[in-house]
Each structure stands twice: as C-alpha cells, then as structure tokens.
Design a protein around this motif. Structure first.
Motif, PDB file in Angstrom:
ATOM      1  N   THR A 163      -7.097  -2.943   1.534  1.00 19.29           N
ATOM      2  CA  THR A 163      -8.615  -2.405   1.263  1.00 19.29           C
ATOM      3  C   THR A 163      -8.938  -3.046   0.358  1.00 19.29           C
ATOM      4  O   THR A 163      -8.412  -3.198  -0.833  1.00 19.29           O
ATOM      5  CB  THR A 163      -8.505  -1.031   1.178  1.00 19.29           C
ATOM      6  OG1 THR A 163      -7.809  -0.191   2.235  1.00 19.29           O
ATOM      7  CG2 THR A 163      -9.822  -0.363   1.151  1.00 19.29           C
ATOM      8  N   GLU A 164     -10.380  -3.344   0.146  1.00 19.08           N
ATOM      9  CA  GLU A 164     -11.129  -4.066  -0.702  1.00 19.08           C
ATOM     10  C   GLU A 164     -11.334  -3.044  -1.992  1.00 19.08           C
ATOM     11  O   GLU A 164     -11.649  -2.033  -1.536  1.00 19.08           O
ATOM     12  CB  GLU A 164     -12.229  -4.926  -0.553  1.00 19.08           C
ATOM     13  CG  GLU A 164     -12.061  -5.927   0.560  1.00 19.08           C
ATOM     14  CD  GLU A 164     -11.189  -7.297  -0.259  1.00 19.08           C
ATOM     15  OE1 GLU A 164     -11.357  -7.162  -1.578  1.00 19.08           O
ATOM     16  OE2 GLU A 164     -10.523  -7.926   0.617  1.00 19.08           O
ATOM     17  N   THR A 165     -11.075  -3.418  -3.006  1.00 18.74           N
ATOM     18  CA  THR A 165     -11.547  -2.538  -4.199  1.00 18.74           C
ATOM     19  C   THR A 165     -12.562  -3.018  -5.237  1.00 18.74           C
ATOM     20  O   THR A 165     -12.729  -3.931  -5.065  1.00 18.74           O
ATOM     21  CB  THR A 165     -10.170  -2.178  -4.987  1.00 18.74           C
ATOM     22  OG1 THR A 165      -9.715  -3.346  -5.631  1.00 18.74           O
ATOM     23  CG2 THR A 165      -9.093  -1.537  -4.218  1.00 18.74           C
ATOM     24  N   GLU A 216       0.695  -1.094   0.096  1.00 16.73           N
ATOM     25  CA  GLU A 216       0.153  -0.065  -0.299  1.00 16.73           C
ATOM     26  C   GLU A 216       0.809   1.312   0.050  1.00 16.73           C
ATOM     27  O   GLU A 216       1.782   1.213   0.588  1.00 16.73           O
ATOM     28  CB  GLU A 216      -0.930   0.047   1.130  1.00 16.73           C
ATOM     29  CG  GLU A 216      -1.986  -1.122   1.307  1.00 16.73           C
ATOM     30  CD  GLU A 216      -2.990  -0.969   2.324  1.00 16.73           C
ATOM     31  OE1 GLU A 216      -4.083  -1.452   2.227  1.00 16.73           O
ATOM     32  OE2 GLU A 216      -2.616  -0.387   3.457  1.00 16.73           O
TER      33      GLU A 216
END
Length: 237
Positions: free
Chosen positions: A235-237, A221
């Motif tokens: 983090t899910e995208t 990240e």
C-alpha cells in the motif's frame, strides 16, 4: 564439519558447565571471560556460534552483540544470549541488540544444547526453493545473498542477520499469505524448543530496519490480529 562454539562467560563454573555439555554433544568449544578476549579468539576465524553472557566485565554482552551486528564480518554470526535477566523487557532488549535466541539462568544444559543445535540448523541455506523474487527483493539461497534490484539502478546488497534472513526467505517463498506468529515460529525457528511469540515481533522489527534504507520495508505488512505477510503490491503511503 565440526562446529566451533565460542562461550563468552566470566563465571568459570558456568562456562565449564556449558563447555562440557557442548563437547559431549560433539562441538569444539572455546572460552573467553570478556569481550576483548572473545575478539582475539575470532581474529583468525569465526566460530559457528557464540554463547554470550549479558553481564560481563568491561563491556556488556548487549553492547558486544550490537557491535557484532554492526560489523560486516560478524553480522551473520548466530548469538545465543545467556543471562539471569528474565523479564520480558530484558528479553526484548537482548533480541533488539542482535541476539537470535535467549536462555535465562538458571538453565537446563540439555535445553541450552537443544537451542544451540536449533540455531545452527537454521544457518544452513534452504537450497530447494531456488532464487526468490518479490518486488525489488531478490534472494539467492545458494549464495545466501539478498539484493534490492530496480530498473535503471545498480543492485544494492541488503545485509541481514541469520534469523532475519530465514524470515525473509520464508516470506518470499510464500508471498501474499498471512502467517501467524505461531506459524512463523514453527517454520522459521522450528518446533524443537520453546520460544515466545514476542520474539517474532522483535525479529520482524529488525528485518524491516534492514530493508528500510532501500525502501523495501513496506513490502513486509502487518495484518492486524492475524500476523505478517510479504506482498508484491504494498500500500502506498
């Protein structure tokens, strides 16, 4: 073990200057004036490191570096790019092609030898961390292998260049912590020689590109204004 350095440089005087200084530093040296001769020199055994000129007859050093990185046998071979091109865009192009470091002409022979030494030190796996694991990523510093391991699926190897491996190893040994570019340069590249912080961004890009086919790039990240980290819960995208 004595390291063998392959110099791929078409200007005899420059090749000889490099060879003399590396020989005085205790390295075995071999010279090739163009890329096909370099491939012949590597046919039986690989050198420890290549000093590669950008401008070569027939095929450029940039194209040759890309081919070396695309070949499984030579993917982890350290490459020190040597060129008269000094603009930032040129440096980024050389690093994007697969170079691990970059020295511009005219150069100090002492600095070049120092950079060779620093690159070779970075190739030795750090074995005191033991196996590392973050999410599906598994890294074994003894075998120098990185795998993507997921439940009910076959483990998949992730081929990395030498600098990308060192970056990932450092991240995995220090998960969830944000590391500034300056800190990464100090811990991964070492403080012996000056390398621009922009270099970190290029190698992060290359690391993510290597992880992307197995959907592992999202674990690295960017923390805006601060640096980079590896996380166990992206983090899910």
């Amino acid at each position: 073990m004595t390291h063998r350095i392959l110099i791929v440089e078409d200007e005899p005087s420059i090749a000889e200057l490099i060879a003399v200084n590396l020989s005085h530093a205790g390295y075995e040296v071999e010279k090739a004036m163009q890329t096909d001769l370099a491939m012949n020199a590597m046919r039986e055994s690989l050198p420890s490191l290549i000093v590669l000129d950008w401008m070569l007859p027939g095929k450029s050093g940039v194209q040759f570096a890309k081919e070396l990185r695309a070949n499984e046998r030579t993917r982890s071979l350290p490459i020190l790019m040597l060129t008269a091109k000094s603009e930032e865009a040129d440096k980024v192009m050389g690093l994007d092609a697969g170079a691990d470091d970059y020295v511009t002409k005219p150069f100090s022979p002492k600095e070049l030898v120092a950079r060779v030494k620093a690159l070779l030190r970075r190739q030795s796996p750090v074995q005191d961390t033991g196996p590392l694991s973050v999410g599906p990523l598994k890294l074994d510093p003894i075998s120098h292998r990185v795998l993507a391991v997921r439940p009910n699926a076959e483990s998949k190897p992730i081929p990395l260049g030498p600098t990308e491996y060192r970056l990932l190893q450092f991240f995995m040994a220090n998960p969830e912590r944000v590391h500034s570019r300056a800190n990464l340069l100090d811990k991964v590249w070492g403080s012996e020689v000056y390398i621009e912080e922009r270099t970190v961004d290029v190698h992060i890009k290359r690391l993510r590109a290597a992880l992307a086919p197995l959907d592992c790039d999202r674990f690295i990240e960017t923390v805006r204004g601060s640096g980079y980290r590896i996380t166990k819960t992206p983090t899910e995208t």
